[in-house]
Structure formats: C-alpha cells, structure tokens
Design a protein around this motif. Sequence first.
Motif, PDB file in Angstrom:
ATOM      1  N   GLY A 119      -3.434  66.220 -23.253  1.00 52.13           N
ATOM      2  CA  GLY A 119      -3.602  67.655 -23.490  1.00 52.13           C
ATOM      3  C   GLY A 119      -3.538  67.500 -25.115  1.00 52.13           C
ATOM      4  O   GLY A 119      -4.126  68.111 -25.835  1.00 52.13           O
ATOM      5  N   ILE A 120      -2.536  66.905 -25.586  1.00 51.33           N
ATOM      6  CA  ILE A 120      -2.073  66.609 -27.161  1.00 51.33           C
ATOM      7  C   ILE A 120      -3.194  66.013 -27.672  1.00 51.33           C
ATOM      8  O   ILE A 120      -3.930  66.050 -28.710  1.00 51.33           O
ATOM      9  N   ILE A 121      -3.863  64.861 -27.206  1.00 51.39           N
ATOM     10  CA  ILE A 121      -4.788  64.163 -27.939  1.00 51.39           C
ATOM     11  C   ILE A 121      -6.183  65.014 -27.769  1.00 51.39           C
ATOM     12  O   ILE A 121      -6.925  65.050 -28.871  1.00 51.39           O
ATOM     13  N   TYR A 159     -10.027  64.426 -30.007  1.00 52.35           N
ATOM     14  CA  TYR A 159     -10.608  63.333 -29.531  1.00 52.35           C
ATOM     15  C   TYR A 159     -10.751  63.598 -27.981  1.00 52.35           C
ATOM     16  O   TYR A 159     -10.002  63.214 -27.225  1.00 52.35           O
ATOM     17  N   LEU A 160     -11.947  64.112 -27.715  1.00 49.72           N
ATOM     18  CA  LEU A 160     -12.224  64.469 -26.497  1.00 49.72           C
ATOM     19  C   LEU A 160     -12.364  63.362 -25.466  1.00 49.72           C
ATOM     20  O   LEU A 160     -11.909  63.011 -24.317  1.00 49.72           O
ATOM     21  N   THR A 161     -13.226  62.097 -25.963  1.00 56.46           N
ATOM     22  CA  THR A 161     -13.253  60.963 -25.071  1.00 56.46           C
ATOM     23  C   THR A 161     -12.015  60.201 -24.757  1.00 56.46           C
ATOM     24  O   THR A 161     -11.671  59.844 -23.718  1.00 56.46           O
ATOM     25  N   ALA A 162     -11.323  60.167 -25.774  1.00 57.34           N
ATOM     26  CA  ALA A 162      -9.828  59.512 -25.610  1.00 57.34           C
ATOM     27  C   ALA A 162      -9.038  60.374 -24.829  1.00 57.34           C
ATOM     28  O   ALA A 162      -8.236  59.730 -23.893  1.00 57.34           O
ATOM     29  N   SER A 163      -9.109  61.666 -24.927  1.00 56.40           N
ATOM     30  CA  SER A 163      -8.338  62.435 -23.814  1.00 56.40           C
ATOM     31  C   SER A 163      -8.744  62.164 -22.502  1.00 56.40           C
ATOM     32  O   SER A 163      -7.790  62.123 -21.749  1.00 56.40           O
ATOM     33  N   ALA A 164     -10.230  62.075 -22.271  1.00 56.59           N
ATOM     34  CA  ALA A 164     -10.561  61.797 -21.095  1.00 56.59           C
ATOM     35  C   ALA A 164     -10.095  60.466 -20.279  1.00 56.59           C
ATOM     36  O   ALA A 164      -9.350  60.343 -19.233  1.00 56.59           O
ATOM     37  N   ILE A 165     -10.213  59.305 -21.184  1.00 58.11           N
ATOM     38  CA  ILE A 165      -9.655  57.844 -21.086  1.00 58.11           C
ATOM     39  C   ILE A 165      -8.274  57.991 -20.755  1.00 58.11           C
ATOM     40  O   ILE A 165      -7.730  57.416 -19.789  1.00 58.11           O
TER      41      ILE A 165
END
Length: 339
Positions: free
Chosen positions: A247-249, A254-260
């Motif tokens: 959630g912080i990311i 950084y949507l892709t980084a958040s999913a990863i």
Amino acid sequence: MSDLVLYLGVTICGYFVGSRLRSQKDRLHWTGNVQTVAITILVLLMGMRMGANPEITENLKNIGVSAFIITVFTVVFSIIAVVITRRLLGFDKYGNLTKKSKSADGSNAGMANAVEAVEEIEEEEKKQGMSMMTVAIVVAVLIGMLIGYFAIRKIFAGNMETFDNGAGLGIKIGLCVLLAFVGIDLGVEGTVIGSIKSAGLRILAFPVATIIGTLVGAFIAGLFLKLSLVESLSIGAGFGWYTLAPGIIMDAGYLTASAIAFLHNVMRELTSILFIPVVASKIGYIETTCMPGAAAMDVCLPIVEKSTKSDIAVYSFVSGVVLSILVPVFVPLILGALG
C-alpha cells in the motif's frame, strides 16, 4: 501497531499462565497438537484468501516470476547474513552460546551436558513430527486456494469484502490462540529470561543481519529483473508484511512494484512456513527466525518454536517485532530518498 500490542499481550499472558503450570509440565504435551491443528486451520484460511483474491490469481502469470525470484534472493541472503552473524557471536547450530564464548562474556562456562542431551532428544522427537506437519500445511494451502478460487468467489460474488473481513478476523483469532500456546510453552520451560540475559544485546544482531541480508538480496534480484533501485529495495523493505508495504509503495505511484511486493511478501511467508523445518534441521535454529521477516512474531512463530526449541521463539519474536516496527520506517524512507 494495535496488532503488535495485541499479539505481544497475548503471548505475555500465555507466558504468565505457563509459568504457573511448570509443576504440571509432563501433562501438557497436548499443547503441541493444539498448535499443529491451529496452524493447519490458519494456513487453510490464508490459502482461501489467496485463491479468492483476483489481484493474486490474475497476476500470478505476470508478476509471479519476479516475486518468486525476489523471494528466493531475500530469504537466501538473509540466511547467509544470519549464519555469519551467529558464528561471529559464538552461537552453535542449536542457538546455544559455545563454552568459549560464554567464558569470554563472564557467563557460566559449564553448561550441563545433561541439558544439552535433553535438547538433542527433544530435537529428534520434534523432527519426527515435523514432516507430517509440513505435509498438512502444503495440503491445507492447496485446498484453501482451490476453495477460494472455485467456491468463495461464487458464494461471495459482489460481496467479497464480507468474506475478507471474516477470514481476516478468523486469522487474527487463530494467531491469538497460537501465540497464547507459544507463550504457555515458553512459560512452562522457564528458560526465556535466562536466554535473554545470556544473549544480551546480541539478540538484536539477528534482525539487523536479516535487514542487511534482505536488502542485499532484493538489490541483486532487481538487477536480474531490471527493476529500479527504489523499486527493488522498497519491495525488500516490506520484510514479509504484505498488508502494509504494498500500500505504501502504491501510494508512491509504483503500481507494478506494489503488485510484486504484495505477492513477494505472501510468498516469503508461505515459503518460510514450508521450509523452516528444513532450515532448522540442515542449517541452524536461529536462521529460521530470519526467513519470515515480520511474520516471525506471529504466523511463523509457532512453526519456529515447534521446529527448534522454546528458547528460539524469543529470538523469533524479537526479530519479528523489530522488522514490523521498521517496515513503516524503511519503505517510505527508501521511496523518499531514492524515488
């Protein structure tokens, strides 16, 4: 933070109860069976939530490989860092200070051989039962994901929040039950205070080593995956806390980084659940505390305790607490400083 206070309070209460039951230690072998059943149910619920969550299942193909690679690197480098730290500080494979190290610290150099023998016997007894628990965990995860994917999605179509809230409550209750019994085990053993005094501030060296190993592993994994420095380090800095770090990311854009990050943190927890018994047997007891990251203080704490010995649960809890406190510090710090 409220969960942190809750889990700490439940464990302390369990310890207090256990300390009053030391004279009845021989009658309390059933507590281990209760923990095994509770762990299985807890993992089943986690699997159901994963299977019912489209964000996880729909992105498994796209981001699964990235999350898996980061998980492998962060866990492996965390273990390496803790192995080096353990040896430098004079701990043996089973988390005991070596006699040489104890003498240097001014502690009692003559640990009774009988105590070590009992611990080795208990270790072998636990290993005999761990294979069954590992199988139960694997089966529970798979069954849970299948139920979540094929049944929960249909039953709660359009109202998934109700299921998610109910499952979340069930998991929290299950964690409290597990931590209560872990506290009871610690209280019955009565060796926690002595272990902390014996280890001293060195107990904090292991979460520090976990942090270093995790961030180094995330950085190296990012080079293979062509992630930016801010992405790879912020993903690693989640330390297994998949309900907060993503959630912080995401808030930082950084949507892709958040999913990863979400899938990686889930994988780190599940990977730890499956391989903690193996690491305890083949590498070392203290090394098991670094694998789950933040989950070392709750979900994985009973598994660490059952795979090793009660004293190591102290290291696990402290490591999990330190990492949990630092997640909301490290992730925004990395995003702000490097973003």
